[in-house]
Design a protein around this motif. Structure first.
Motif, PDB file in Angstrom:
ATOM      1  N   PRO A   1     -27.402 -30.715  12.317  1.00 52.36           N
ATOM      2  CA  PRO A   1     -27.655 -31.316  11.007  1.00 52.36           C
ATOM      3  C   PRO A   1     -27.447 -32.824  10.996  1.00 52.36           C
ATOM      4  CG  PRO A   1     -26.359 -29.336  10.758  1.00 52.36           C
ATOM      5  CD  PRO A   1     -26.428 -29.620  12.221  1.00 52.36           C
TER       6      PRO A   1
ATOM      7  N   HIS B   1     -30.480 -34.254  12.378  1.00 59.04           N
ATOM      8  CA  HIS B   1     -31.554 -34.034  11.409  1.00 59.04           C
ATOM      9  C   HIS B   1     -31.419 -34.983  10.228  1.00 59.04           C
ATOM     10  CE1 HIS B   1     -34.143 -30.831   9.147  1.00 59.04           C
ATOM     11  NE2 HIS B   1     -34.824 -31.898   9.467  1.00 59.04           N
TER      12      HIS B   1
ATOM     13  N   ILE C   1     -34.215 -37.406   8.694  1.00 54.48           N
ATOM     14  CA  ILE C   1     -34.663 -37.414   7.298  1.00 54.48           C
ATOM     15  C   ILE C   1     -34.482 -38.790   6.674  1.00 54.48           C
ATOM     16  CG2 ILE C   1     -34.208 -36.466   5.002  1.00 54.48           C
ATOM     17  CD1 ILE C   1     -33.439 -33.879   6.234  1.00 54.48           C
TER      18      ILE C   1
ATOM     19  N   PHE D   1     -30.026 -34.217  -4.735  1.00 52.49           N
ATOM     20  CA  PHE D   1     -30.232 -32.989  -5.483  1.00 52.49           C
ATOM     21  C   PHE D   1     -30.497 -33.198  -6.951  1.00 52.49           C
ATOM     22  CE2 PHE D   1     -29.487 -30.717  -1.792  1.00 52.49           C
ATOM     23  CZ  PHE D   1     -28.372 -31.189  -1.150  1.00 52.49           C
TER      24      PHE D   1
ATOM     25  N   GLY E   1     -25.421 -40.680   3.613  1.00 48.10           N
ATOM     26  CA  GLY E   1     -24.543 -39.743   4.311  1.00 48.10           C
ATOM     27  C   GLY E   1     -24.278 -40.193   5.733  1.00 48.10           C
ATOM     28  N   VAL E   2     -25.334 -40.621   6.415  1.00 48.06           N
ATOM     29  CA  VAL E   2     -25.173 -41.106   7.794  1.00 48.06           C
ATOM     30  C   VAL E   2     -24.258 -42.318   7.818  1.00 48.06           C
ATOM     31  CG1 VAL E   2     -26.390 -42.220   9.682  1.00 48.06           C
ATOM     32  CG2 VAL E   2     -27.328 -40.160   8.659  1.00 48.06           C
TER      33      VAL E   2
ATOM     34  N   GLU F   1     -20.522 -34.608   3.839  1.00 47.95           N
ATOM     35  CA  GLU F   1     -21.467 -35.432   3.074  1.00 47.95           C
ATOM     36  C   GLU F   1     -22.637 -35.890   3.920  1.00 47.95           C
ATOM     37  OE1 GLU F   1     -18.333 -35.526   2.870  1.00 47.95           O
ATOM     38  OE2 GLU F   1     -17.781 -35.459   0.760  1.00 47.95           O
ATOM     39  N   ALA F   2     -22.414 -36.034   5.221  1.00 48.11           N
ATOM     40  CA  ALA F   2     -23.492 -36.503   6.080  1.00 48.11           C
ATOM     41  C   ALA F   2     -24.453 -35.380   6.430  1.00 48.11           C
ATOM     42  CB  ALA F   2     -22.915 -37.115   7.360  1.00 48.11           C
ATOM     43  N   THR F   3     -23.945 -34.149   6.472  1.00 47.44           N
ATOM     44  CA  THR F   3     -24.801 -33.051   6.939  1.00 47.44           C
ATOM     45  C   THR F   3     -25.279 -32.148   5.820  1.00 47.44           C
ATOM     46  OG1 THR F   3     -22.818 -31.739   7.342  1.00 47.44           O
ATOM     47  CG2 THR F   3     -23.722 -32.957   9.205  1.00 47.44           C
ATOM     48  N   ILE F   4     -24.781 -32.333   4.628  1.00 49.29           N
ATOM     49  CA  ILE F   4     -25.121 -31.401   3.540  1.00 49.29           C
ATOM     50  C   ILE F   4     -26.609 -31.408   3.232  1.00 49.29           C
ATOM     51  CG2 ILE F   4     -24.628 -33.072   1.696  1.00 49.29           C
ATOM     52  CD1 ILE F   4     -23.741 -29.391   1.470  1.00 49.29           C
ATOM     53  N   VAL F   5     -27.233 -32.578   3.302  1.00 50.89           N
ATOM     54  CA  VAL F   5     -28.648 -32.654   2.943  1.00 50.89           C
ATOM     55  C   VAL F   5     -29.510 -31.830   3.907  1.00 50.89           C
ATOM     56  CG1 VAL F   5     -30.612 -34.209   2.771  1.00 50.89           C
ATOM     57  CG2 VAL F   5     -28.467 -34.814   1.679  1.00 50.89           C
ATOM     58  N   PRO F   6     -29.447 -32.096   5.232  1.00 50.47           N
ATOM     59  CA  PRO F   6     -30.275 -31.269   6.113  1.00 50.47           C
ATOM     60  C   PRO F   6     -29.844 -29.808   6.119  1.00 50.47           C
ATOM     61  CG  PRO F   6     -28.867 -32.717   7.399  1.00 50.47           C
ATOM     62  CD  PRO F   6     -28.743 -33.147   5.989  1.00 50.47           C
ATOM     63  N   LEU F   7     -28.536 -29.568   6.008  1.00 47.84           N
ATOM     64  CA  LEU F   7     -28.076 -28.182   5.985  1.00 47.84           C
ATOM     65  C   LEU F   7     -28.753 -27.427   4.850  1.00 47.84           C
ATOM     66  CD1 LEU F   7     -24.234 -28.153   6.642  1.00 47.84           C
ATOM     67  CD2 LEU F   7     -25.980 -26.880   7.880  1.00 47.84           C
ATOM     68  N   TYR F   8     -28.808 -28.044   3.684  1.00 43.86           N
ATOM     69  CA  TYR F   8     -29.407 -27.343   2.554  1.00 43.86           C
ATOM     70  C   TYR F   8     -30.863 -27.019   2.818  1.00 43.86           C
ATOM     71  CZ  TYR F   8     -31.637 -26.380  -1.811  1.00 43.86           C
ATOM     72  OH  TYR F   8     -32.402 -25.786  -2.779  1.00 43.86           O
ATOM     73  N   TYR F   9     -31.631 -28.021   3.207  1.00 41.54           N
ATOM     74  CA  TYR F   9     -33.065 -27.777   3.361  1.00 41.54           C
ATOM     75  C   TYR F   9     -33.368 -26.845   4.533  1.00 41.54           C
ATOM     76  CZ  TYR F   9     -33.953 -31.041  -0.346  1.00 41.54           C
ATOM     77  OH  TYR F   9     -33.980 -31.636  -1.570  1.00 41.54           O
ATOM     78  N   ASP F  10     -32.588 -26.957   5.623  1.00 42.81           N
ATOM     79  CA  ASP F  10     -32.825 -26.060   6.748  1.00 42.81           C
ATOM     80  C   ASP F  10     -32.482 -24.624   6.394  1.00 42.81           C
ATOM     81  OD1 ASP F  10     -31.753 -28.469   9.262  1.00 42.81           O
ATOM     82  OD2 ASP F  10     -33.680 -28.132   8.276  1.00 42.81           O
TER      83      ASP F  10
END
Lengths: 276, 258, 442
Positions: free
Chosen positions: A30, A33, A37, A240, A252-253, B101-110
């Motif tokens: 993630p 990813h 994104i 969201f 986030g990154v 916070e860094a991984t929540i976005v891709p985690l959700y969509y994946d």
């Protein structure tokens, strides 16, 4: 033929694999990813559009995002600096005097750390209600910061106490024989000995300061008028609620990057100081 | 000699800060107890019974999965040599610092693409992944502290790595495992952002998420809200009161996700 | 192959897996939704077999809660084969979590999706809501509502045009944001805006009870004053993004800031919640409260006959009535629903003539015309105001409908304006800039 002990063994990979897969799939992948994104402008619904590093540039140029990071800086004072100072003061005091009920004190002071931040937020929102501080443009951020202070100073105290107890009493005796007062003793003996613990405290509290989505979401929702927005909240808000998923991923990154840099720096400084 | 004034001052300082730490907790407890009937109202009408069940399910799954995998991986790191050990170790170390916070976005969509959002898997898998990073680190430290002689004796006896782990080494590590379990339990139980994003179905709401929406719906009855808050916080607090040494030791090691 | 290559290989694989434009497979959602609408028909619910309808709503306050509970019970009694799984949240929580829920795999069947671009517009753009024109024809909804009330729930399938094209939801209740007053403290209601200001100046206690912690009540305060400074047409043009529209102000911002500085609002209003504010008014804190008709039931319970309702008076006596309002959050059907026909029947049930009667009985204002009579002086005031506004076409929509981010833009801006942190001119020009950023992309 069995291998003699000490030689590299392939069975290690078997033990490692399940954990590594879980970790890789849900933490590392993630992150990668997210970086991907962040290079797009995407609303989460329709196909995204390539924008390269624009989202990162926006963090510097967009007033709201800039403000979020500035607020994080302010919160570092409340989440990190003040609790560390309080922890040092309390540990210093406890190290000199024989304090009765130290174990009980430790239990009580550490308690805020184990309570879910959601509960902390609900509790403190009720406390702040009659004051109206959470709605005041100038006072909201410090008000949120104070909650962070409350959560963290117990951790610092416990950490430093553990460190203090490792200091050989001969050092303290020597200082007292020299006629050192409380403050001098603290600066000369206690503080240097606690370098490692201070590094840990700063690391842990800094990470907490940057990850304070729960508190902000439940007390002020970033308001009033954006006065308490923080990067963690902007990630959620943009991804969201606002339909700016790429920008959210970039923030986030950045949060991850700031954590990495700060953690490494703190530990580097502590190491170097320990060596002198 | 330390004079009495200093002694008094020290006790005073510690006392004041202890009171400050305790006061909000006592207050919310007091508010909830002003009408004990609130607890059953919160449990039934507020659906906290359902939320707690979800939390128990998710937390148990994460603790078991992450705990087991951490023991295995920590064993490998702590007691075996293999190529790539350094790299993988640093990978875990770095992973420890990655915030949700860094991984929540891709985690959700994946996870949504996989059809797993709004299921317990969306809560269990990511948290297990994060906890494995901490757990591996922690268990590795334990395994490295085990005297080599013990292991070699077992090996000479013909024990395989598997039975060495479970029959010889791990029994020594009960405190370490307990600490790991207790910390993973706390972090998973208290997790909010992940639940907020992944779960929309009310039947799957975990306790912290339930409390957040309860606050939104419940603007007038403060005592009821307090009761809900107390319900959510209680399990971790109880475990803490009995096992605080483990909590503290674990968090002091510095190898936590904060 | 050395093990050192393994992490690199892993990384490469992960990268490949994540590659591809994000969201690349969602471009045909809107088409699928439209196709579905062509199959719409009126269904006999009793013959539909066992059905569970998941409904997300925000009817949590007094009168609204009572009406939805009664209607849900009545529907399930009439059709025992249908179970309604209700998820009730506060308005803010609903708006926050709706997008995630509706785009997921187990989306609810029926949702209350706020009109306007921020919520309904975005959902339509993503093809997540079913057009309801087919059902509207089957059930005759055009006869039930004044055209403007249907237009507020219309969007083009790409979400670009607001106020026209496909229908995506219908609402139960009418809404007016007006001025509640305490009959004990207000002997004669003001007939002009000037008289209103005089009463504010000489009021005892807190002239206008107001709590803006949540941000959105500020919109009501702003638009209450706006109606005295800007004509309805200008405001509507802005909300629907018609060519050449500008952010309507005309002196409102200055007047509102003046009131805040003169202390006409509750002390420390930025930290006061919405509900505590109206509760203070009900307890007699002051003469006026700017709020919507959704509070009628709660306020009547607390104040009985002491409660009165009026519209913000026009500049000149006898001028046409103009008020912020429209209708409550519409009920919409999600594209992923597997029971759209039953969902449509349910929504029809919530909005038919019997439902209108239930709405009146529980202290609400129906959006459909009804001959049920309201009880209580305040309720009568509201019903009269509603029909006056309908006759004069004086209902003005909420400004936060205007762009996908305008809710956030205007709530933050009003908070700053009222705290004297921005000048009225900067306030208006800032919002105009936000608006143009969006309209430029249309």
């Amino acid at each position: 033929m069995r291998r003699p002990p000490g030689e590299p063994r392939h069975v290690a990979y078997v033990y490692l694999l399940p954990g590594l897969v879980l970790f890789g799939a849900f933490v590392v992948a993630p992150l990668v990813h997210a970086a991907w994104i962040s290079l797009f402008a995407w609303d989460g619904i329709t196909p995204g559009e390539w924008v390269g590093l624009d989202n990162y540039e926006a963090i510097v140029s967009d007033a709201e995002l800039r403000r979020a990071f500035v607020h994080s800086g302010v919160l570092l004072v409340f989440y990190v600096a003040i609790p560390v100072v309080i922890g040092l003061a309390l540990a210093g005091a406890a190290s000199r005097s024989r304090v009765r009920g130290l174990a009980a004190l430790r239990t009580i002071l550490f308690l805020p750390q184990v309570i879910a931040l959601v509960v902390v937020a609900v509790t403190w929102r009720l406390i702040y209600q009659p004051t109206g501080w959470l709605g005041d443009f100038d006072l909201a951020l410090p008000a949120v910061g104070l909650i962070g202070t409350w959560v963290a100073y117990g951790l610092c105290f416990v950490l430093f106490m553990a460190g203090v107890q490792k200091v050989p009493s001969s050092l303290y005796d020597a200082a007292r024989v020299d006629g050192a007062g409380a403050v001098r003793e603290f600066l000369a003996v206690t503080l240097p000995a606690l370098r490692g613990e201070i590094a840990v405290a700063v690391t842990l509290t800094t990470i907490a300061a940057l990850r304070n989505f729960d508190l902000v979401y439940l007390t002020t929702s970033g308001g009033p008028g954006g006065a308490t927005t923080v990067p963690a909240f902007e990630v959620y808000q943009r991804a969201f609620r606002g339909g700016e998923v790429g920008a959210a991923a970039a923030v986030g990154v950045c949060v991850a990057a700031v954590i990495f840099v700060l953690t490494l720096t703190v530990n580097r400084v502590a190491d170097r100081a320990a060596r002198t | 000699m330390i004079d009495r004034r200093e002694q008094v001052l020290a006790h005073l300082m510690l006392g004041v800060f202890a009171v400050i730490a305790l006061a909000p907790i006592v207050r919310i407890l007091g508010m909830s107890l002003s009408d004990p009937g609130n607890f059953s109202v919160a449990w039934d009408q507020g659906h906290f019974g359902t939320y707690m069940r979800s939390s128990v399910l998710v937390t148990s799954a994460v603790v078991v999965a992450a705990g087991l995998l951490s023991i295995l991986a920590g064993y490998a790191f702590g007691m075996m040599r293999f190529r790539g050990e350094q790299v993988l170790f640093y990978l875990f170390l770095v992973g420890l610092m990655v915030p949700l916070e860094a991984t929540i976005v891709p985690l959700y969509y994946d996870l949504r693409d996989l059809g797993l959002t709004d299921t317990y898997w969306a809560l269990i898998l990511p948290q297990a992944g994060v906890s494995v990073a901490f757990g591996t680190f922690w268990m590795r430290a334990f395994f490295r502290s085990v005297p080599r002689s013990l292991v070699e004796a077992a090996r000479l006896d013909g024990s395989s790595s598997w039975s060495t782990l479970w029959r010889v080494v791990l029994p020594l590590g009960r405190p370490a495992v307990l600490t790991m379990v207790v910390l993973i339990f706390m972090w998973t139980w208290n997790e909010f952002l992940l639940a907020l994003v992944m779960v929309s179905d009310e039947a799957l709401r975990t306790a912290p998420l339930g409390l957040a929406f309860f606050q939104g719906r419940n603007t007038t009855d403060e005592a009821l809200l307090a009761a809900g808050a107390v319900i959510v916080a209680t399990p971790v607090v109880i475990v803490y009161v009995f096992l605080q040494r483990h909590f503290i030791r674990g968090m002091l090691s510095g190898a936590t996700k904060g | 192959m050395t093990v050192r290559a393994l992490p690199a290989l892993l990384l490469a694989l992960l990268l490949l897996a994540g590659c591809g434009t994000p969201g690349g497979d969602s471009s045909d959602n809107a088409e699928k939704a439209e196709q579905a609408d062509r199959d719409a028909r009126k269904v006999d619910v009793a013959k539909a077999g066992p059905v569970t309808l998941t409904v997300w709503d925000q009817e949590v306050r007094g009168g609204q809660r009572r009406q939805i509970e009664r209607l849900n019970a009545a529907f399930q009694e009439r059709y025992p084969n249908v179970t309604i799984k209700r998820v009730a949240k506060s308005t803010t929580d609903l708006n926050t979590t709706l997008k995630l829920a509706v785009s997921g795999d187990r989306a609810p069947d029926v949702v209350q999706a706020n009109q306007g671009r921020p919520v309904m517009g975005q959902l339509v753009k993503g093809g997540l809501l079913r057009p309801m024109d087919g059902y509207a024809e089957a059930y005759g909804w055009a006869d039930r509502y004044a055209p403007v009330l249907l237009d507020l729930n219309r969007f083009s399938p790409d979400g670009q045009t607001f106020g026209d094209a496909n229908l995506y939801g219908i609402s139960q209740m009418g809404e007016i944001v007006g001025v509640y007053y305490n009959r004990d403290l207000v002997k004669e209601t003001p007939k002009t805006f000037g008289e209103f200001e005089q009463q504010l100046a000489s009021a005892k206690g807190t002239p206008i009870s107001f709590g803006n912690l949540d941000g959105w009540p500020g919109i009501h305060e702003y638009q209450a004053v706006l109606n005295a400074y800007a004509p309805a047409g200008e405001i509507r043009d802005f909300v629907f993004a018609r060519d050449g529209a500008t952010f309507p102000n005309g002196g409102t911002a200055e007047k509102l800031q003046e009131w805040a500085n003169k202390g006409y609002f509750t002390k420390n209003f930025n930290g006061v919640g919405y509900d505590p504010a109206w509760q203070q008014f009900a307890d007699g804190a002051g003469p006026f409260l700017i709020a919507g008709t959704w509070l009628l039931a709660d306020l009547s319970d607390a104040m009985g006959d002491k409660l009165g309702f009026m519209l913000v008076p026009p500049e000149q006596s006898g001028g046409p009535p103009q008020a912020l309002g429209g209708e409550s959050l519409p009920f919409a059907i999600t594209s992923k629903s597997e029971n759209p026909d039953v969902a449509a029947a349910y929504i029809d049930f919530l909005t038919n003539a019997d439902a209108a009667r239930v709405l009146v009985e529980t202290g609400n204002l129906p959006a459909m015309p009804t001959d049920a009579t309201p009880q209580g002086a305040a309720a009568e005031d509201i019903f009269k105001a509603w029909s006056d506004l309908a006759e004069a076409d004086g209902l003005v929509p909420y400004l936060d409908y205007a762009t996908p981010t305008f809710y956030d833009d205007i709530t933050a801006a009003v908070q700053r304006l009222l705290a004297d942190r921005t000048s009225p001119d900067d306030f208006a020009s800032g919002l105009q800039d936000d608006y143009e950023t969006f309209t430029g992309s249309l």
